[in-house]
Enzyme design. Structure first.
Site, PDB file in Angstrom:
ATOM      1  N   TYR A  73      -2.042  -0.235   9.959  1.00  0.00           N
ATOM      2  CA  TYR A  73      -2.056  -0.791   8.606  1.00  0.00           C
ATOM      3  C   TYR A  73      -0.745  -0.464   7.894  1.00  0.00           C
ATOM      4  O   TYR A  73      -0.110  -1.328   7.286  1.00  0.00           O
ATOM      5  CB  TYR A  73      -3.246  -0.185   7.852  1.00  0.00           C
ATOM      6  CG  TYR A  73      -3.464  -0.708   6.455  1.00  0.00           C
ATOM      7  CD1 TYR A  73      -3.879  -2.017   6.236  1.00  0.00           C
ATOM      8  CD2 TYR A  73      -3.301   0.120   5.352  1.00  0.00           C
ATOM      9  CE1 TYR A  73      -4.113  -2.480   4.953  1.00  0.00           C
ATOM     10  CE2 TYR A  73      -3.527  -0.338   4.065  1.00  0.00           C
ATOM     11  CZ  TYR A  73      -3.939  -1.642   3.865  1.00  0.00           C
ATOM     12  OH  TYR A  73      -4.167  -2.085   2.595  1.00  0.00           O
ATOM     13  N   SER A 125       0.843  -1.198   0.000  1.00  0.00           N
ATOM     14  CA  SER A 125       0.000   0.000   0.000  1.00  0.00           C
ATOM     15  C   SER A 125       0.869   1.236   0.000  1.00  0.00           C
ATOM     16  O   SER A 125       2.015   1.204   0.456  1.00  0.00           O
ATOM     17  CB  SER A 125      -0.878   0.020   1.252  1.00  0.00           C
ATOM     18  OG  SER A 125      -1.508   1.282   1.393  1.00  0.00           O
TER      19      SER A 125
END
Lengths: 245, 443
Positions: A151, A138
């Protein structure tokens, strides 16, 4: 015809990418957590032209089953040309801040399970001396931000792991592609307001598919994220820590 | 409006009242508890308010876009409701299969095609889309799932085809594709200058041509009623036609005013009518079936105020007179319809209780929204249609009165008992009188 293993095959990004492999008539082995949805994805890909070598239900946190599932996939496919690892969850940052247990669980799903899978997978592929491993991380891996650093930290761990793995597997002829998507409109992000920076899974999938076929090392999808994240990385820490990103 | 501003109807850019949205991605999902009233929403190509739900929640079905199975022997395709017709054609035309019925855009979902029981240029041969649906699964707000076919839950089958997304959510459907030899079409175009001439051409083409449709010039009808072009065609055998280039630039934003002023429409209509063209041609199926899909967002040409589509069907014995009168009224009002379309439907019994297509002749216009004068004209057209025993198409309507709807769709009282009690649309609120809803509450 390519032989493609997809882990996290029911994620919107993986499903859209798998359709591009299906259009080429590639042979697929699909792994996901929920049986009915895995079957729905497999049926769709079969009608679209893929040869489905097999499907297997796996919760990636069952680390003990990784070896068996990967061997089953390799056997069913007759060798692995491409392995796309695309599973993941999007933690609720607020809840994580209040719970060490939840934080660890999210790190487990988004980092530990991936690292474990990659360890076994690289073993298999290094032995064969060919193929490509592609992993969805990501843009959040680029810099920890207060809004989603649990995350981001998990994705950063995977991202750094891949950097090393790429160097190691290079000698064996195995390629490693790191895919860093920005904001994608998927069930994972259903609760978010969508703005200009958001992309559709189909758009993201095209770039992922292209990057895998063309042996790219690190790609941002869509590519404009490279420049956004460059700016964010270059921001002096003194300034960055006071921001609300 | 926030994240739901993308849920509009096709002809009316002004936003409806605030409405929520949930997206279904998997067939095993349920509708959320509470949050209603709901309305199934496909790809938003309904023109008026039948796809809007002010104050309620749209159930966006585009996430259900998977194929389920295809039988290469029989052509029976099972797929999820959010699959677009363009997805089906893209996958199956190269294998020699085509949609049994297709509307004028391929940018509609299978669920939407069923819910509006859409028709195409081959209605005189094939009937409407619903005639080719073998089975589907309906998810109701109480969590029940009904398998519907002409034999299983036949009532639900009849209510849901043409049921405007109000009976629940169609999760998947099974349709029968038909064999073609390739993507090419053999097309013929003929000029006509009177309604009777059009009807005569339709009669003469009925048996030999699978597809027929006519375009008329709604500004200059000419002395005898209507001048226009009659198109008839068949799938071609063994011909290769070059595919048109994909994705032409459309309008990225909606201009504040219409880019289709009356004078331009007049010039365009005259040019199309007068332009020398080959009588016979071989063409790719895309420009033949989907000329407007070549211009993405063509609806924005009408500017921020949007436009009204109007489509009605007139029983055949009244067709000559009523159609002639409608065309004369439109010409006199000088409202300037850009594309006006005329087609004779076949005699098959409609498959859905609220199906629009039925034996008769259908006529469609699009009018830029000029406010009261446009609405007054449309009311006049309603009266002519009603007088002739015809009906107005809900998928294209944004303003017809309850009385006109009731007269055109007498089955609506029966239908009301099958509408999901937690489902509603702006259209349905508008066209059902208090009595009808009362009846449902008692049922």
């Amino acid at each position: 015809m390519r032989r493609v293993l997809i882990i996290g095959a029911t994620s919107a990004i993986a499903e859209a990418t798998a359709r591009l492999f299906a259009d080429d008539g590639d042979r697929l082995f699909l792994v996901a957590r929920r049986k009915a949805r895995l079957q729905a994805a497999a049926d769709d890909l079969a009608v679209r032209g893929a040869e489905i070598a097999g499907c297997e239900v796996l919760d990636v946190n069952e680390l003990d089953r990784h070896r068996a599932v990967l061997e089953q996939a390799e056997h069913a496919l007759g060798g692995i040309d491409v392995a796309l690892v695309a599973h993941g969850t999007l933690p609720d940052q607020q809840l994580c801040q209040a719970s060490a247990r939840l934080t660890v669980q999210e790190i487990q799903t988004n980092a530990v399970s991936t690292v474990a899978l990659l360890t076994r997978l690289s073993e298999l592929m290094e032995r064969k001396g060919a193929g490509r491993i592609a992993v969805v991380t990501s843009v959040a891996a680029d810099r920890g931000r207060q809004s989603n650093y649990v995350y981001g930290a998990a994705k950063a761990a995977v991202d750094t792991f891949l950097e090393g793995l790429r160097q190691r597997l290079y000698k064996a002829g195995v390629g490693v592609t790191t895919i860093r998507p920005g904001f994608v409109d998927t069930p994972m992000t259903a609760g978010f307001e969508k703005g200009l920076l958001w992309s559709q899974p189909e758009t993201v999938a095209k770039r992922i598919h292209h990057s895998i076929l063309n042996g790219k090392d690190v790609v941002y999808v869509p590519s404009f994220w490279r420049w956004i994240m460059l700016a964010i990385r270059l921001m002096p820490r003194r300034v960055f820590k006071a921001m609300k990103l | 409006m926030g994240r739901n501003s993308r849920y509009r109807s096709w002809a009316r850019p002004p936003a409806p009242g605030p409405q929520g949205a949930v997206r279904l991605h998997w067939r095993d999902e349920q509708l959320p508890e509470g949050g209603g009233p709901f309305l199934a929403y496909g790809n938003g190509r309904s023109y008026g308010d039948s796809c809007l739900n002010s104050g309620g929640t749209l159930v966006d079905l585009r996430g259900l876009d998977r194929f389920i199975s295809f039988d290469a022997e029989t052509g029976v395709l099972r797929c999820e409701a959010g699959v677009l017709l363009s997805d089906i054609l893209g996958r199956f035309v190269p294998e020699g299969w085509f949609l049994p019925v297709t509307p004028g855009t391929q940018q509609v979902t299978v669920g939407g095609a069923i819910a509006n029981d859409v028709h195409g240029k081959n209605h005189h041969w094939a009937g409407s889309f619903g005639h080719h649906v073998r089975r589907f699964e309906l998810l109701r707000s109480d969590g029940s799932r009904l398998l519907c076919s002409p034999r299983e839950n036949a009532d639900w089958f009849g209510a849901t085809i043409g049921g405007l997304g109000l009976t629940g959510v169609i999760l998947w459907a099974e349709i029968a594709l038909k064999r073609i030899e390739g993507p090419a079409m053999e097309v013929e175009s003929l000029r006509f200058s009177r309604v009777e001439e059009f009807l005569e051409l339709s009669r003469a083409s009925h048996n030999a041509y699978e597809y027929t449709v006519a375009w008329i010039d709604s500004l200059t009808p000419g002395p005898g009623g209507a001048r226009g072009l009659f198109f008839r065609g068949n799938h071609a055998a063994g011909h290769h036609a070059a595919a048109p280039s994909r994705r032409k630039p459309g309008l990225p934003v909606t201009p504040p005013v219409s880019l289709l002023p009356r004078a331009a429409v007049g010039l365009f209509n005259t040019a199309v009518y007068r332009w020398p063209r080959r009588r016979h041609a071989v063409a790719h199926y895309e420009p033949f079936f989907y000329p407007l899909d070549a211009v993405p967002n063509w609806n924005r040409l009408f500017g921020r105020k949007g436009f009204y589509q109007y489509q009605c069907v007139i029983p055949q014995d009244q067709a000559g007179a009523a159609i002639g009168e409608i065309i004369a009224r439109v010409a006199r009002a000088q409202e300037g319809s850009f594309l006006s379309v005329l087609k004779v439907f076949g005699n098959r019994k409609p498959p859905g209780w609220l199906s629009f297509s039925r034996p008769g002749t259908t006529l469609a216009f699009d009018f830029p929204d000029r406010g009261r004068s446009t609405l007054a004209l449309l009311d006049t057209l309603d009266e002519i249609t009603d007088e002739a025993g015809g009906a107005v198409y809900p998928a294209k309507d944004a303003r017809m009165k309850a009385r006109i709807f009731e007269r055109g769709y007498p089955a609506l009282h029966r239908f009301e008992r099958y509408r999901d009690p937690a489902f509603m649309s702006d259209f349905w609120r508008r066209v059902t009188s208090g009595d009808t809803q009362q009846g449902a509450a008692n049922a």
